[in-house]
Design an enzyme around this catalytic site. Structure first.
Site, PDB file in Angstrom:
ATOM      1  N   HIS A  55       4.827   5.621 -11.709  1.00  0.00           N
ATOM      2  CA  HIS A  55       5.459   5.110 -10.368  1.00  0.00           C
ATOM      3  C   HIS A  55       5.346   3.438 -10.702  1.00  0.00           C
ATOM      4  CE1 HIS A  55       0.880   4.882  -9.774  1.00  0.00           C
ATOM      5  NE2 HIS A  55       0.730   4.098 -10.192  1.00  0.00           N
ATOM      6  N   ASN A 102       1.093   1.180 -15.105  1.00  0.00           N
ATOM      7  CA  ASN A 102      -0.512   1.615 -15.710  1.00  0.00           C
ATOM      8  C   ASN A 102      -0.356   3.449 -15.791  1.00  0.00           C
ATOM      9  OD1 ASN A 102      -1.857  -0.205 -14.572  1.00  0.00           O
ATOM     10  ND2 ASN A 102      -1.313  -0.455 -12.601  1.00  0.00           N
ATOM     11  N   ARG A 126       7.048   0.587  -0.043  1.00  0.00           N
ATOM     12  CA  ARG A 126       6.121  -1.151   0.267  1.00  0.00           C
ATOM     13  C   ARG A 126       4.971   0.060  -0.342  1.00  0.00           C
ATOM     14  NH1 ARG A 126       9.262  -4.863   1.216  1.00  0.00           N
ATOM     15  NH2 ARG A 126      11.518  -4.516   2.235  1.00  0.00           N
TER      16      ARG A 126
HETATM   17  P1  AMP Z   1      -1.718   2.451  -9.833  1.00  0.00           P
HETATM   18  O1  AMP Z   1      -3.298   1.925 -10.256  1.00  0.00           O
HETATM   19  O2  AMP Z   1      -0.577   1.513 -10.760  1.00  0.00           O
HETATM   20  O3  AMP Z   1      -1.917   3.936 -10.075  1.00  0.00           O
HETATM   21  O4  AMP Z   1      -1.265   1.886  -8.351  1.00  0.00           O
HETATM   22  C1  AMP Z   1      -1.477   2.736  -7.271  1.00  0.00           C
HETATM   23  C2  AMP Z   1      -0.988   1.845  -6.007  1.00  0.00           C
HETATM   24  O5  AMP Z   1      -0.424   2.862  -5.247  1.00  0.00           O
HETATM   25  C3  AMP Z   1      -1.489   1.043  -5.738  1.00  0.00           C
HETATM   26  O6  AMP Z   1      -1.500  -0.430  -5.591  1.00  0.00           O
HETATM   27  C4  AMP Z   1      -1.865   1.421  -3.569  1.00  0.00           C
HETATM   28  O7  AMP Z   1      -2.025   0.198  -2.958  1.00  0.00           O
HETATM   29  C5  AMP Z   1      -0.592   1.767  -3.809  1.00  0.00           C
HETATM   30  N1  AMP Z   1      -1.015   3.152  -3.173  1.00  0.00           N
HETATM   31  C6  AMP Z   1      -1.958   4.340  -2.911  1.00  0.00           C
HETATM   32  N2  AMP Z   1      -1.830   4.462  -1.119  1.00  0.00           N
HETATM   33  C7  AMP Z   1      -0.397   4.153  -1.209  1.00  0.00           C
HETATM   34  C8  AMP Z   1       0.173   4.818   0.309  1.00  0.00           C
HETATM   35  N3  AMP Z   1       0.179   5.686   0.665  1.00  0.00           N
HETATM   36  N4  AMP Z   1       0.979   3.836   0.444  1.00  0.00           N
HETATM   37  C9  AMP Z   1       1.783   3.273  -0.432  1.00  0.00           C
HETATM   38  N5  AMP Z   1       0.921   2.759  -1.668  1.00  0.00           N
HETATM   39  C10 AMP Z   1       0.093   3.753  -1.915  1.00  0.00           C
END
Ligand code: AMP
Length: 123
Positions: free
Chosen positions: A104, A91, A32
């Protein structure tokens, strides 16, 4: 973009920090999002060191690609998102605002999701 082993998802994969895991397979992990943008917001990542979709599609083995693709569907079904619908989003780089440089796929669902993307502000 070269892969940076210090990124937060690499730390999750190494077990150095926890995650709220929803699914794991040989080559993929789903957990999540820590800052959910929808009622259901899960991240599906390959376990291998890939920075983006283009990196993954070019460098990953067929087994990794099949495993990851199946993980996306499994997570959607497991979370009960199929009947009402869901969104996948990845992204890459500055224009997309990628925060974590480990490939991801975001899985959003659980409620109506609105427009696909917000148009960029124009002056
Ligand atoms: P992006 O902007 O596509 O690189 O998305 C990165 C995502 O990772 C964001 O939606 C963050 O909220 C999420 N994120 C960052 N750190 C963590 C973590 N430790 N556990 C889960 N999600 C995370």
């Amino acid at each position: 973009m070269t892969y940076d082993d210090a990124n937060i998802f690499a730390k999750i994969l190494r077990g150095e920090i926890p995650c709220d895991k929803v699914y794991e397979s040989e080559h993929s992990l789903a957990f999540r999002d820590i800052n959910p943008q929808a009622q259901t917001h899960v991240l599906v990542i390959p376990k291998g060191a890939y920075v983006s979709a283009d990196d993954f599609s070019a460098q990953a083995s067929a087994a990794e690609i099949v495993d990851f693709t199946r993980a996306l569907g499994t997570v959607a079904r497991q979370l009960g998102l199929v009947a009402d619908g869901y969104r996948l989003l990845a992204n890459h780089g500055a224009h997309a605002g990628q925060e974590v440089p480990h490939f991801h796929m975001h899985v959003f669902g659980g409620e109506p999701l609105g427009r696909m993307v917000s148009p960029p502000a124009r002056v």
